[in-house]
Design an enzyme around this catalytic site. Structure first.
Site, short mmCIF file in Angstrom:
data_model
loop_
_atom_site.label_atom_id
_atom_site.label_comp_id
_atom_site.label_asym_id
_atom_site.label_seq_id
_atom_site.Cartn_x
_atom_site.Cartn_y
_atom_site.Cartn_z
N CYS A 21 0.82 -1.22 0.00
CA CYS A 21 0.00 0.00 0.00
C CYS A 21 0.85 1.27 0.00
O CYS A 21 0.34 2.35 -0.32
CB CYS A 21 -0.93 -0.01 1.20
SG CYS A 21 -1.90 -1.52 1.33
N HIS A 59 -3.74 6.77 3.11
CA HIS A 59 -4.07 5.46 2.54
C HIS A 59 -5.49 5.09 2.98
O HIS A 59 -5.89 5.34 4.11
CB HIS A 59 -3.07 4.41 3.03
CG HIS A 59 -3.41 3.03 2.55
ND1 HIS A 59 -3.69 2.78 1.23
CD2 HIS A 59 -3.54 1.86 3.22
CE1 HIS A 59 -3.97 1.50 1.10
NE2 HIS A 59 -3.89 0.92 2.28
N ASN A 108 -10.02 -0.87 0.05
CA ASN A 108 -8.56 -0.74 0.05
C ASN A 108 -8.02 -1.23 -1.29
O ASN A 108 -8.09 -2.43 -1.58
CB ASN A 108 -8.00 -1.56 1.22
CG ASN A 108 -6.48 -1.45 1.34
OD1 ASN A 108 -5.82 -0.90 0.47
ND2 ASN A 108 -5.96 -1.99 2.43
N1 COA Z 1 -18.14 -9.72 8.98
C1 COA Z 1 -18.55 -10.06 10.20
N2 COA Z 1 -17.72 -10.40 11.20
C2 COA Z 1 -16.41 -10.38 10.95
C3 COA Z 1 -15.89 -10.04 9.68
C4 COA Z 1 -16.82 -9.71 8.68
N3 COA Z 1 -16.44 -9.37 7.43
N4 COA Z 1 -14.55 -10.10 9.73
C5 COA Z 1 -14.22 -10.48 10.98
N5 COA Z 1 -15.33 -10.64 11.71
C6 COA Z 1 -15.45 -11.04 13.11
C7 COA Z 1 -14.22 -11.79 13.60
O1 COA Z 1 -14.31 -13.15 13.27
C8 COA Z 1 -14.29 -11.54 15.08
O2 COA Z 1 -15.23 -12.43 15.63
P1 COA Z 1 -14.95 -13.13 17.05
O3 COA Z 1 -14.85 -11.99 18.03
O4 COA Z 1 -16.15 -14.00 17.24
O5 COA Z 1 -13.67 -13.86 16.88
C9 COA Z 1 -14.89 -10.14 15.19
O6 COA Z 1 -15.50 -9.87 13.92
C10 COA Z 1 -13.86 -9.05 15.50
O7 COA Z 1 -12.74 -9.26 14.64
P2 COA Z 1 -11.49 -8.34 14.72
O8 COA Z 1 -10.45 -8.85 13.77
O9 COA Z 1 -11.08 -8.11 16.13
O10 COA Z 1 -12.11 -6.96 14.16
P3 COA Z 1 -11.43 -5.58 14.07
O11 COA Z 1 -12.24 -4.58 14.78
O12 COA Z 1 -9.94 -5.63 14.34
O13 COA Z 1 -11.58 -5.25 12.51
C11 COA Z 1 -10.28 -5.30 10.52
C12 COA Z 1 -10.99 -6.12 11.57
C13 COA Z 1 -9.62 -6.24 9.53
C14 COA Z 1 -11.32 -4.45 9.80
C15 COA Z 1 -9.25 -4.38 11.18
O14 COA Z 1 -8.45 -5.13 12.06
C16 COA Z 1 -8.38 -3.68 10.19
O15 COA Z 1 -8.82 -2.81 9.47
N6 COA Z 1 -7.06 -4.01 10.18
C17 COA Z 1 -6.12 -3.37 9.32
C18 COA Z 1 -6.41 -3.74 7.91
C19 COA Z 1 -5.50 -3.08 6.98
O16 COA Z 1 -5.34 -1.89 7.06
N7 COA Z 1 -4.93 -3.88 6.11
C20 COA Z 1 -4.13 -3.44 5.03
C21 COA Z 1 -2.91 -2.75 5.46
S1 COA Z 1 -2.79 -1.38 4.50
#
Ligand code: COA
Length: 337
Positions: free
Chosen positions: A123, A264, A294
């Site tokens: 990214c 980003h 993204n």
């Molecule tokens: N729909 C519904 N539930 C979902 C889901 C979806 N698409 N994706 C994950 N979940 C669930 C998980 O399984 C988890 O369930 P559990 O508590 O029963 O285990 C719950 O939601 C919370 O998951 P978590 O990973 O803690 O959520 P989060 O608040 O951290 O959000 C992201 C997840 C991926 C959106 C977030 O971590 C993020 O944006 N990370 C950075 C991503 C990024 O920038 N990547 C590229 C780098 S540039």
């Protein structure tokens, strides 16, 4: 971990002469995803801010997206394709492992005298390309450069994995870099950083020499993007805050001088954390992740082009671009338009 910082003082300054972007026609909404994975529009919107993403057609490759964005940037810059001397494509979803996607783009656009190569910085790729172009054009090795961030992430996403498939989309953005000879805008500072110790947090494990996809111990899942989302989130916030502050300081400015922040476009909550740290007004931040998700190396480039074409950037404005991605990598650039 390495950090490289530089200012544009020891060489000819460069400026952006034109921008362009291209998004594939097909729109996939959160509601569409509800039909194929266990997710909801409400979850995706509140956790990420994403409402829709674009998906390229099967026969539309990364180089096609890149060339369409590049053509628009060339048109706006008023430079003939035949006069471009350097093409850098930033991508993690190349058409082929070799040759570089930039080689296909050279042919699509007819930039027949351009030296063309790819960089892989996820990214942060577009801002890495900007720095490579800044030093190459500013140092006099090339008289101009076409830099492009382009991704067809839909080809590398596991559409059964709700943890990742809701986050990504396809698209491309481009900019033409030329020397700034009469003080009409320039790149004021550029910061790049890398932390390879965290490489495992976000990667596509298969398809490279470590795990060729032709071997029998290479299951299909290894061909897809894998991510430890929560860990990546924390690193993203810290690295982008630091890169922003370092970039503004290196440019001899304070956050108050920044007219527009173009971050980003991965997650609205990451952007909110940066905005809070920089004490920049929310209306001075460009956001389009709700429409495109993204798009990795393309994200900052698409946002820059849309902000420019919407009139959000005027001559003399100081803008901050900041990115973070797999590697881990991060980067910022402060530009006087
Ligand atoms: N729909 C519904 N539930 C979902 C889901 C979806 N698409 N994706 C994950 N979940 C669930 C998980 O399984 C988890 O369930 P559990 O508590 O029963 O285990 C719950 O939601 C919370 O998951 P978590 O990973 O803690 O959520 P989060 O608040 O951290 O959000 C992201 C997840 C991926 C959106 C977030 O971590 C993020 O944006 N990370 C950075 C991503 C990024 O920038 N990547 C590229 C780098 S540039």
């Amino acid at each position: 971990m390495t950090d490289s910082a530089s200012t544009a003082q020891t060489m000819t300054p460069v400026r952006i002469a034109g921008t362009g972007s291209y998004l594939p026609e097909r729109i996939m909404t959160n509601k569409d995803l509800e039909k194929s994975v266990d997710t909801s529009d409400e979850w995706i919107t509140t956790r990420t801010g994403i409402r829709a993403r674009r998906i390229a057609a099967e026969d539309e490759h990364t180089s096609h997206l890149a060339a369409k964005a590049g053509a628009k940037a060339l048109e706006q810059a008023g430079i003939d394709a035949a006069d471009i001397e350097l093409i850098i494509v930033a991508t993690i979803t190349p058409d082929t492992l070799t040759p570089a996607t930039a080689c296909y783009v050279q042919q699509h656009l007819g930039c027949l005298k351009a030296v063309a190569f790819d960089i892989s910085a996820a990214c942060s790729g577009f801002l890495y390309a900007l720095e490579m172009a800044r030093t190459s054009v500013g140092g006099g090795a090339f008289k101009n450069a076409l830099i492009i961030g382009a991704e067809k992430l839909s080809a590398f996403v596991d559409w059964t994995d709700r943890n990742t498939c809701v986050l990504f989309g396809d698209g491309a953005g481009a900019a033409v870099i030329v020397p700034s000879t009469n003080g009409d805008g320039r790149v004021l500072s550029s910061q790049l950083g890398t932390d390879g110790a965290q490489a495992g947090l976000l990667n596509i494990p298969g398809g490279g020499s470590a795990c060729p996809m032709t071997t029998e111990n290479a299951p299909e899942s290894l061909a897809y993007l894998a991510m430890q989302g929560r860990e990546v989130f924390k690193h993203a916030v810290n690295a982008m805050k630091k890169a922003s502050i370092d970039g503004i300081t290196a440019a001899g400015l304070t956050p108050k001088d920044i007219k527009l922040l173009i971050p980003h476009q991965a997650n609205l909550r990451i952007i909110d954390a940066i905005v809070e740290r920089l004490e920049i007004n929310r209306e001075d931040v460009f956001i389009n992740l709700d429409k495109y998700g993204n798009t990795s190396a393309a994200a900052v480039a698409i946002a820059l082009d849309e902000a420019h074409r919407e009139g959000r950037i005027q001559r003399g404005d100081k803008i901050l671009l900041v990115a973070f991605g797999a590697g881990l990598t991060w980067a910022s650039a402060v530009i006087e338009w």
